[in-house]
Design an enzyme around this catalytic site. Structure first.
Site, PDB file in Angstrom:
ATOM      1  N   CYS A  85       0.844  -1.201   0.000  1.00  0.00           N
ATOM      2  CA  CYS A  85       0.000   0.000   0.000  1.00  0.00           C
ATOM      3  C   CYS A  85       0.879   1.251   0.000  1.00  0.00           C
ATOM      4  O   CYS A  85       1.704   1.456   0.898  1.00  0.00           O
ATOM      5  CB  CYS A  85      -0.917   0.009   1.223  1.00  0.00           C
ATOM      6  SG  CYS A  85      -1.776   1.580   1.451  1.00  0.00           S
ATOM      7  N   HIS A 143      -8.503   7.943   2.828  1.00  0.00           N
ATOM      8  CA  HIS A 143      -7.891   9.279   2.785  1.00  0.00           C
ATOM      9  C   HIS A 143      -8.959  10.326   2.524  1.00  0.00           C
ATOM     10  O   HIS A 143      -9.990  10.057   1.910  1.00  0.00           O
ATOM     11  CB  HIS A 143      -6.788   9.365   1.733  1.00  0.00           C
ATOM     12  CG  HIS A 143      -7.209   8.941   0.357  1.00  0.00           C
ATOM     13  ND1 HIS A 143      -7.316   7.625  -0.020  1.00  0.00           N
ATOM     14  CD2 HIS A 143      -7.546   9.670  -0.731  1.00  0.00           C
ATOM     15  CE1 HIS A 143      -7.700   7.561  -1.284  1.00  0.00           C
ATOM     16  NE2 HIS A 143      -7.863   8.793  -1.739  1.00  0.00           N
TER      17      HIS A 143
HETATM   18  P1  AMP Z   1      -8.255   8.825  -4.878  1.00  0.00           P
HETATM   19  O1  AMP Z   1      -8.378   8.852  -6.365  1.00  0.00           O
HETATM   20  O2  AMP Z   1      -9.373   9.487  -4.161  1.00  0.00           O
HETATM   21  O3  AMP Z   1      -7.981   7.411  -4.386  1.00  0.00           O
HETATM   22  O4  AMP Z   1      -6.999   9.719  -4.515  1.00  0.00           O
HETATM   23  C1  AMP Z   1      -5.700   9.248  -4.428  1.00  0.00           C
HETATM   24  C2  AMP Z   1      -4.827  10.465  -4.459  1.00  0.00           C
HETATM   25  O5  AMP Z   1      -3.544  10.099  -4.033  1.00  0.00           O
HETATM   26  C3  AMP Z   1      -4.683  11.094  -5.852  1.00  0.00           C
HETATM   27  O6  AMP Z   1      -5.114  12.460  -5.802  1.00  0.00           O
HETATM   28  C4  AMP Z   1      -3.186  10.980  -6.137  1.00  0.00           C
HETATM   29  O7  AMP Z   1      -2.672  12.084  -6.848  1.00  0.00           O
HETATM   30  C5  AMP Z   1      -2.613  10.882  -4.737  1.00  0.00           C
HETATM   31  N1  AMP Z   1      -1.321  10.214  -4.665  1.00  0.00           N
HETATM   32  C6  AMP Z   1      -1.001   9.007  -5.165  1.00  0.00           C
HETATM   33  N2  AMP Z   1       0.283   8.707  -4.897  1.00  0.00           N
HETATM   34  C7  AMP Z   1       0.777   9.748  -4.183  1.00  0.00           C
HETATM   35  C8  AMP Z   1       2.037  10.041  -3.597  1.00  0.00           C
HETATM   36  N3  AMP Z   1       3.083   9.188  -3.689  1.00  0.00           N
HETATM   37  N4  AMP Z   1       2.192  11.215  -2.942  1.00  0.00           N
HETATM   38  C9  AMP Z   1       1.167  12.079  -2.840  1.00  0.00           C
HETATM   39  N5  AMP Z   1      -0.064  11.847  -3.363  1.00  0.00           N
HETATM   40  C10 AMP Z   1      -0.260  10.698  -4.040  1.00  0.00           C
END
Ligand code: AMP
Length: 114
Positions: free
Chosen positions: A4, A100
């Site tokens: 994860c 999140h």
């Molecule tokens: P969701 O689509 O609601 O699951 O949001 C997941 C979010 O996590 C997206 O806005 C991504 O840009 C963000 N995300 C994924 N990987 C990372 C990372 N390594 N650092 C910061 N944000 C991330």
């Protein structure tokens, strides 16, 4: 959870730009911001999404709620305004399977952001 990405961020295996942290939660800048200010808040302990929030202690759940307010203040958007969003499951396009909350602000928000 071994594979994860948000667990890896929570335990420091993957770098992030931290905005706020306490014993239970971490808030960091979203890597692909959808607004001028876009922060993601996670519980340090893995649960998949809001459907599993009962698996967190009440202290962890409260910490998440308070982190929303604290993150908005630290991002300087508590007065101008912000949106809290949590995508839960396939129809919401949840892409990271670790609970999140998106904190979005810093400008006028469109309805379909996050
Ligand atoms: P969701 O689509 O609601 O699951 O949001 C997941 C979010 O996590 C997206 O806005 C991504 O840009 C963000 N995300 C994924 N990987 C990372 C990372 N390594 N650092 C910061 N944000 C991330």
């Amino acid at each position: 959870m071994a594979d994860c990405i948000f667990c890896k961020i929570a335990n420091g295996e993957i770098p992030s730009t931290k905005v706020y942290e306490d014993e239970h939660v971490l808030a960091f800048r979203d890597i692909h911001p959808l607004a001028p200010k876009h922060v993601v808040i996670i519980p340090k302990r893995h649960v998949q999404n809001l459907n599993e929030i009962d698996q967190l202690t009440e202290a962890e759940q409260l910490a998440l709620l308070h982190a929303c307010k604290k993150t908005a203040a630290l991002a300087g958007i508590e007065v101008s305004g912000y949106r809290i969003a949590s995508n839960c499951g396939p129809d919401a396009d949840q892409s990271v399977q670790h609970l999140h909350f998106h904190v979005l602000g810093g400008g006028k928000l469109s309805v379909n952001m996050a």
